[in-house]
Motif scaffolding. Structure first.
Motif, PDB file in Angstrom:
ATOM      1  N   GLN A 117      -2.907  -3.029   3.245  1.00 19.15           N
ATOM      2  CA  GLN A 117      -4.286  -1.985   3.256  1.00 19.15           C
ATOM      3  C   GLN A 117      -3.870  -2.556   1.260  1.00 19.15           C
ATOM      4  O   GLN A 117      -4.846  -2.507   0.767  1.00 19.15           O
ATOM      5  CB  GLN A 117      -3.706  -0.345   2.816  1.00 19.15           C
ATOM      6  N   ALA A 133      -5.582  -5.463   1.643  1.00 23.49           N
ATOM      7  CA  ALA A 133      -7.081  -5.196   1.048  1.00 23.49           C
ATOM      8  C   ALA A 133      -7.926  -5.048  -0.064  1.00 23.49           C
ATOM      9  O   ALA A 133      -8.634  -4.747  -0.658  1.00 23.49           O
ATOM     10  CB  ALA A 133      -7.351  -4.288   2.268  1.00 23.49           C
ATOM     11  N   ARG A 150      -5.369 -10.947   3.041  1.00 22.72           N
ATOM     12  CA  ARG A 150      -6.051 -10.978   3.738  1.00 22.72           C
ATOM     13  C   ARG A 150      -6.655 -11.556   4.782  1.00 22.72           C
ATOM     14  O   ARG A 150      -6.752 -10.817   6.168  1.00 22.72           O
ATOM     15  CB  ARG A 150      -7.367 -10.133   2.930  1.00 22.72           C
TER      16      ARG A 150
END
Length: 234
Positions: A70, A73, A86
């Motif tokens: 996360q 990202a 990613r």
């Protein structure tokens, strides 16, 4: 104004011919291009290292793989380590969802390796952009200056031949032009060569760190556990 004071750079420009001015223009272009690359690559490299250090600290401090991905990202497009994470995570998800059946036909691990290697190759091309220009400026500039030197010496010899006297006032201008051309060629070449060597070494270290992170990502995505990462990464 005395004769000595008149033999300055302005006098040099007024006395040189079209060939000499072309040599000066070429050296000026090479110098401007070199310093532009030196300044921009230095600033971009410094910013990239700051972003990478901040991201890696947050990434390895994450409590789970999901939290780490996360954070990846949320990273910017100009963050090489976040972009690598990613793309690797997206590739792993595509295999699990069945969206990459043909690409992953050789095996999930091999597919992830190809994705990671492709991303590293893209980063290699990015960081090496401009190095060819620096190498060219460093290698060509001394010869351009040498050509200007030879041309100026030729002028000095012609001046002596026409006057029939090798007095200082007849040869000072052309000889000064020759020395200036030599100095300008070296002034362009030395910073370009030093910068090329510096950026080459910095890129080698940067790509080695990125490659090590790619190995850690492969272990993470293959096992799905942060504990699988070696001590180096954590």
């Amino acid at each position: 104004m005395t004769p000595v004071e008149s033999l300055g750079f302005a006098h040099f420009l007024s006395q040189t011919d079209a060939v000499g001015r072309a040599v000066l223009a070429l050296l000026l272009v090479l110098s401007v291009a070199s310093w532009y690359l030196i300044l921009t690559k230095s600033v971009r490299g410094w910013l990239a290292r700051r972003r990478a250090a901040a991201f890696l600290k947050r990434f390895w401090d994450a409590e789970s793989l999901a939290q780490a991905m996360q954070l990846a990202a949320q990273g910017g497009a100009d963050d090489a380590f976040a972009a690598l994470a990613r793309e690797a995570h997206a590739a792993a998800d595509s295999v699990q969802d069945g969206r990459a059946r043909l690409a992953a036909a050789g095996g999930t691990t091999e597919y992830l390796v190809r994705v990671l290697r492709n991303r590293i190759n893209q980063e290699t091309a990015r960081v090496e952009h401009g190095l060819a220009m620096l190498a060219s400026a460093g290698s060509v500039s001394p010869y351009v200056g040498l050509f200007g030197t030879v041309w100026a010496i030729y002028h000095a010899l012609v001046s002596i031949g026409l006057s029939g006297q090798g007095t200082l006032d007849k040869v000072a201008g052309p000889v000064g032009e020759a020395l200036i051309m030599t100095a300008l060629g070296l002034a362009v070449a030395i910073p370009a060569v030093l910068a090329y060597n510096f950026f080459t070494r910095r890129n080698r270290v940067w790509l080695a760190e990125l490659d090590a992170f790619a190995h850690d990502l492969l272990n993470l995505l293959s096992t799905g556990s942060m504990s699988a990462v070696p001590v180096r990464g954590r």
